[in-house]
Design an enzyme around this catalytic site. Structure first.
Site, mmCIF file in Angstrom:
data_model
loop_
_atom_site.group_PDB
_atom_site.id
_atom_site.type_symbol
_atom_site.label_atom_id
_atom_site.label_comp_id
_atom_site.label_asym_id
_atom_site.label_seq_id
_atom_site.Cartn_x
_atom_site.Cartn_y
_atom_site.Cartn_z
ATOM 1 N N GLN A 11 0.822 -1.212 0.000
ATOM 2 C CA GLN A 11 0.000 0.000 0.000
ATOM 3 C C GLN A 11 0.858 1.264 0.000
ATOM 4 O OE1 GLN A 11 -3.799 0.056 2.345
ATOM 5 N NE2 GLN A 11 -2.845 -1.655 3.430
ATOM 6 N N THR A 66 3.272 -8.698 6.979
ATOM 7 C CA THR A 66 2.137 -8.101 7.683
ATOM 8 C C THR A 66 0.965 -9.052 7.923
ATOM 9 O OG1 THR A 66 1.256 -7.276 5.574
ATOM 10 C CG2 THR A 66 2.670 -5.782 6.839
ATOM 11 N N TYR A 129 4.203 -10.761 15.257
ATOM 12 C CA TYR A 129 4.348 -9.627 14.334
ATOM 13 C C TYR A 129 4.935 -8.422 15.058
ATOM 14 C CZ TYR A 129 2.978 -5.548 11.589
ATOM 15 O OH TYR A 129 2.987 -4.352 10.913
#
Length: 300
Positions: A11, A66, A129
């Site tokens: 993104q 992610t 994460y």
């Protein structure tokens, strides 16, 4: 300034590409965009050669693993990308006197705060994460001085998979949705973050050197439930949606996931605004633009 952008398919990487021509024309920036195939951050030798061949002045790392829930079962993969990758980049940048701008996450915090997190707040990640991203931050700080680490949160855009696109899709598929209402954060438009990062590069070109850790996210806190309702409100007003589903507020416990999410991940942006002069991210205004762009893209 020669600028390498790693993670150009994500993104943020896509949004940086969108504005790169403008910054190139105005400030004389030259960009090289690399993805995981031609710019593998886990391969330090090839990476060093890429940086040297391009005579890089600045490296922007927009790449990351992610898949938050999947990371719980593939920790080795997450650490390779989120910890070892930034470590490799930092070592090369340190050796070659290259400025390193790295993007991190609100998941480095445990979410137990009741006040917006400052950049110097104590970290305590609750997921693989978050822990892997924190390890990446720590490696950068250990290996070099000329770095800017930017923690962001709840990123959305016209590109890839994100909450906004998921909500628009589900609104057309379902009549009723349950959305988590007890997690608070600040949605961030990747396009606003992209502008902020390149504005920092402009300041670096002028000689500014406010190195360190910063936060950049949306200017107002909200919940996923409230965010979803705002998405539907704008979608209906723009006629991007034909109907709005019934939206039920649910608890985190009612929607269990493998990875623990921070219950509260609101972050304070004031330091990056003061030190680097970047503009705030007004996420509700940006949300309208993103929903319109998504609608146009779907119609074409």
């Amino acid at each position: 300034m020669n600028i390498i952008v790693l993670g150009c398919n994500g993104q943020l990487g896509r949004c940086i590409q969108d504005i790169s021509k403008k910054f190139g024309q105005v400030y004389g920036f030259t960009f090289k965009f690399l993805n995981s195939k031609n710019g593998d951050i886990t391969d330090s030798k090839k990476l060093a050669q890429l940086f040297a061949d391009f005579s890089a002045d600045v490296v922007i790392n927009a790449s990351a693993y992610t898949a938050v829930d999947k990371a719980e079962s593939v920790a080795k993969v997450a650490y390779a990308v989120n910890a070892e990758g930034p470590k490799n980049i930092a070592q090369i940048c340190s050796d070659s006197d290259i400025v390193f701008i790295h993007v991190s996450t609100d998941y480095v915090f445990d979410g137990n705060s009741t006040q917006p997190y400052q950049p110097n707040a104590v970290t305590n990640p609750q997921s693989v994460y978050g822990a892997s991203k924190l390890a990446g931050e720590q490696a950068i700080q250990t290996l070099m001085n000329k770095f800017v680490i930017i923690r962001t949160a709840w990123v959305f855009s016209e590109y890839g998979n994100n909450f906004v696109k998921t909500m628009l899709r589900l609104a057309n598929e379902r009549n009723e949705l349950g959305i988590v209402a007890d997690q608070k954060g600040c949605p961030t438009y990747a396009g606003d973050l992209a502008v902020a990062i390149l504005d920092i590069v402009v300041e670096v070109q002028k000689g500014k050197s406010n190195w360190g850790i910063y936060h950049y996210c949306g200017d107002k806190e909200t919940t996923w439930y409230e965010f979803a309702n705002q998405i539907f409100k704008i979608g209906l007003a723009q006629k991007s949606l034909l109907k709005q589903p019934v939206v039920n507020a649910i608890t985190t416990k009612a929607f269990p996931t493998p990875a623990v999410r921070p219950k509260y991940s609101v972050m304070d942006n004031s330091k990056i605004i003061v030190d680097w002069g970047v503009a705030e991210c007004g996420w509700d205004k940006s949300l309208s633009k993103v929903i319109f762009n998504i609608s146009v893209s779907n119609d074409s």
